[in-house]
Design a protein around this motif. Sequence first.
Motif, PDB file in Angstrom:
ATOM      1  N   ILE A  83       9.656  -3.886   0.518  1.00 45.14           N
ATOM      2  CA  ILE A  83       8.563  -3.226  -0.218  1.00 45.14           C
ATOM      3  C   ILE A  83       7.310  -3.668   0.518  1.00 45.14           C
ATOM      4  CG2 ILE A  83       7.388  -3.002  -2.438  1.00 45.14           C
ATOM      5  CD1 ILE A  83      10.297  -1.988  -2.510  1.00 45.14           C
ATOM      6  N   ALA A  95       5.506   3.312  -5.891  1.00 41.42           N
ATOM      7  CA  ALA A  95       5.993   2.881  -7.230  1.00 41.42           C
ATOM      8  C   ALA A  95       4.864   2.629  -8.218  1.00 41.42           C
ATOM      9  CB  ALA A  95       6.878   1.634  -7.098  1.00 41.42           C
ATOM     10  N   HIS A  99       8.647   3.249 -14.160  1.00 39.95           N
ATOM     11  CA  HIS A  99      10.017   3.730 -13.947  1.00 39.95           C
ATOM     12  C   HIS A  99      11.014   2.602 -14.200  1.00 39.95           C
ATOM     13  CE1 HIS A  99       8.810   1.820 -10.167  1.00 39.95           C
ATOM     14  NE2 HIS A  99      10.096   1.661  -9.876  1.00 39.95           N
ATOM     15  N   LEU A 114      13.026  -9.296  -6.580  1.00 37.09           N
ATOM     16  CA  LEU A 114      11.949  -9.043  -5.619  1.00 37.09           C
ATOM     17  C   LEU A 114      11.368 -10.391  -5.213  1.00 37.09           C
ATOM     18  CD1 LEU A 114      10.575  -6.519  -4.418  1.00 37.09           C
ATOM     19  CD2 LEU A 114       9.043  -6.480  -6.391  1.00 37.09           C
ATOM     20  N   THR A 126       2.514  -6.663 -10.481  1.00 34.73           N
ATOM     21  CA  THR A 126       3.542  -5.732 -10.964  1.00 34.73           C
ATOM     22  C   THR A 126       3.537  -5.791 -12.490  1.00 34.73           C
ATOM     23  OG1 THR A 126       4.867  -6.201  -8.990  1.00 34.73           O
ATOM     24  CG2 THR A 126       5.972  -5.060 -10.786  1.00 34.73           C
ATOM     25  N   HIS A 257       8.805  -0.670 -15.064  1.00 35.96           N
ATOM     26  CA  HIS A 257       7.855  -1.433 -14.259  1.00 35.96           C
ATOM     27  C   HIS A 257       7.040  -0.486 -13.388  1.00 35.96           C
ATOM     28  CE1 HIS A 257      11.273  -1.030 -11.516  1.00 35.96           C
ATOM     29  NE2 HIS A 257      10.415  -1.173 -10.519  1.00 35.96           N
ATOM     30  N   ALA A 259       3.990  -0.687  -9.908  1.00 35.18           N
ATOM     31  CA  ALA A 259       3.161  -1.465  -8.975  1.00 35.18           C
ATOM     32  C   ALA A 259       1.686  -1.164  -9.246  1.00 35.18           C
ATOM     33  CB  ALA A 259       3.523  -1.074  -7.544  1.00 35.18           C
ATOM     34  N   ARG A 268       0.896  -6.584   2.237  1.00 38.55           N
ATOM     35  CA  ARG A 268       1.761  -7.038   1.116  1.00 38.55           C
ATOM     36  C   ARG A 268       3.200  -6.762   1.532  1.00 38.55           C
ATOM     37  NH1 ARG A 268       3.798  -4.731  -3.900  1.00 38.55           N
ATOM     38  NH2 ARG A 268       3.630  -6.166  -5.682  1.00 38.55           N
ATOM     39  N   ARG A 272      13.551  -6.850  -1.440  1.00 36.79           N
ATOM     40  CA  ARG A 272      14.109  -6.404  -2.715  1.00 36.79           C
ATOM     41  C   ARG A 272      15.615  -6.170  -2.631  1.00 36.79           C
ATOM     42  NH1 ARG A 272      12.624  -0.944  -6.200  1.00 36.79           N
ATOM     43  NH2 ARG A 272      14.608  -0.105  -5.539  1.00 36.79           N
TER      44      ARG A 272
END
Length: 280
Positions: A83, A95, A99, A114, A126, A257, A259, A268, A272
């Motif tokens: 990610i 993200a 979802h 993660l 998150t 969750h 982002a 970043r 995952r």
Amino acid sequence: MPIQINISDQACGAAVTGVDLTQPLDDSQVADIRAAWLKHHVLSFPDQNMSDDDLERFTQYFGGFGHDPFFDPIEGREHIAAIRRDADEKSPLFAENWHSDWSFQAHPPAGTCLLGLTIPPVGGDTCFANQHAALDAMPDEMRAKYEGLTAIHSAQMAYAPDGAYGEKDEGRSMAIRPDESARETERHPLIRAHPETGQLGLFSCMGYIIGFEGMDQQEALPLLQQLYAWQSRDEFVYRHQWQPNMLVMWDNRSVLHCATGGYDGHDRLLHRTTIAAFQA
Ligand code: SIN
């Protein structure tokens, strides 16, 4: 030393210390972590200088690897995805909508792990929304509209060639691979018992849910929109702030969750894995 669990003062989430995830765990440590995961839905483990081998070993304690479609794994690993967002990246955030991971699969993953590697100095939290709490607090009149509905799930809006991460999505550093198979559908009850705890909750949301069985889209869309607004109300949310070398595991059957941004100009990177569906 037994593990310590520090519960957040938000709608779910707990920080776990007193365990070294760079080393194999014994059965009682795994049982304690599983119990905490089922109770608090999101667990964070700070100060874990984990390798990819450590991440894979940890994931397998909780049910083996789930299947990750639409991503290429990182080089040399079958089950780890990156990610990633580069400092100068301009594509829409990955993200950013609420979802539950891969809820469009026949057997969606129980959980996701993660591992924070490169964490920006600001932003990039998150958020998690507790879907047991969202159902419990739903007014009777509203709940009556959703009771008994079967949701139709699909990845088409995200991962079909004409979806959000499809052919028009340019300049993204993540290895996303859109595909026609994203148009396939699966059905799951909207309100369902958690397969391990039996606790009732709402499963997934608009985005991967594209409609309801036996209902036309004109009727389904406002219901999905109203539901989405309810599911993600502040009182159901835990906002997680990352640190480098922090592992987070969450329960996709209990939480949504998403982002968040706010870190333009900073890299970043997180690794995952998904935890396969629970087999009784
Ligand atoms: C994800 O949904 O897997 C990514 C969440 C994040 O980047 O914070």
